[in-house]
Design a protein around this motif. Structure first.
Motif, PDB file in Angstrom:
ATOM      1  N   ASP A  84     -24.955  92.703  85.528  1.00 56.68           N
ATOM      2  CA  ASP A  84     -26.361  92.314  85.470  1.00 56.68           C
ATOM      3  C   ASP A  84     -26.393  90.876  84.985  1.00 56.68           C
ATOM      4  O   ASP A  84     -25.930  90.572  83.885  1.00 56.68           O
ATOM      5  N   ALA A  85     -26.918  89.995  85.816  1.00 59.97           N
ATOM      6  CA  ALA A  85     -26.983  88.578  85.485  1.00 59.97           C
ATOM      7  C   ALA A  85     -28.427  88.217  85.176  1.00 59.97           C
ATOM      8  O   ALA A  85     -29.347  88.646  85.857  1.00 59.97           O
ATOM      9  N   ARG A  86     -28.594  87.424  84.125  1.00 66.11           N
ATOM     10  CA  ARG A  86     -29.925  86.997  83.698  1.00 66.11           C
ATOM     11  C   ARG A  86     -29.859  85.523  83.323  1.00 66.11           C
ATOM     12  O   ARG A  86     -29.061  85.136  82.475  1.00 66.11           O
ATOM     13  N   VAL A  87     -30.695  84.721  83.971  1.00 69.31           N
ATOM     14  CA  VAL A  87     -30.774  83.296  83.676  1.00 69.31           C
ATOM     15  C   VAL A  87     -32.236  82.987  83.365  1.00 69.31           C
ATOM     16  O   VAL A  87     -33.123  83.321  84.143  1.00 69.31           O
ATOM     17  N   VAL A  88     -32.474  82.375  82.210  1.00 72.04           N
ATOM     18  CA  VAL A  88     -33.829  81.986  81.819  1.00 72.04           C
ATOM     19  C   VAL A  88     -33.908  80.469  81.887  1.00 72.04           C
ATOM     20  O   VAL A  88     -33.150  79.769  81.223  1.00 72.04           O
TER      21      VAL A  88
END
Length: 189
Positions: free
Chosen positions: A150-154
């Motif tokens: 699961d990749a998350r970029v803010v």
């Protein structure tokens, strides 16, 4: 002839009209620059996502996975650096590295130790590995059992009020090619 009073009134009106026109021109120019910067940011995000997804789906072996756990290791683990081999074709691989500098809010991509891409205004970068039973992998020695990430970029954007007022969160699930035979054996179980 004109009197001094008449000339003063005309000059005052001219200064007022020119001031309003200049102010309007300046406001429109700043809005145009803001919109162009926003388009540039969106294109950079698209390029980043294209490279990132391609790299993650072609992943072979994870070499390094450095994270900074800020609060709860189950929820928030900020990636500092992830190095892995990426398949170029069926037999050859290349080293890919993603490095996040949270002080400068910059995420960089390296291919064989040469920087190929950089994106700014990154507030957070997370990769959460899961095994085939959908349990979060918390130990580095279990990373070869990764089934998906699961990749998350803010990304923070610039607004008229200053930097960081608007946040855009990009979340995706990536199934890497990593150890396909292990995945198949685990999935069949």
């Amino acid at each position: 002839g004109f009197t001094i009073v008449e000339l003063g009134v005309v000059m005052a009106l001219m200064v007022l009209v020119l001031g309003v026109a200049f102010s309007k021109f300046r406001t429109e120019r700043l809005e145009q620059r803001r919109q162009m910067a926003q388009v540039d940011r969106q294109q950079a995000v698209r390029r980043f996502l294209m490279w990132f997804r391609h790299d993650m789906q072609s992943m072979s072996t994870i070499r390094r996975f450095n994270v900074l756990n800020s609060f709860d290791t189950e929820e928030d683990s900020r990636v500092i650096q992830v190095d892995f081999d990426r398949y170029e074709d069926e037999t050859s691989t290349r080293l890919v590295s993603y490095r996040f500098d949270f002080n400068r809010r910059r995420l960089s991509r390296y291919l064989d130790e040469e920087q190929t891409f950089e994106i700014n205004n990154i507030a957070n970068f997370q990769l959460k590995p899961f095994d085939y039973t959908r349990k979060r992998i918390l130990r580095l020695d279990l990373l070869p059992m990764t089934y998906y990430l699961d990749a998350r970029v803010v990304i923070s954007g610039d607004t008229t009020f200053g930097k960081g007022d608007v946040f855009q969160e990009l979340v995706t699930t990536v199934y890497p090619r990593l150890n396909a035979s292990v995945h198949k054996a685990g999935f069949n179980q």
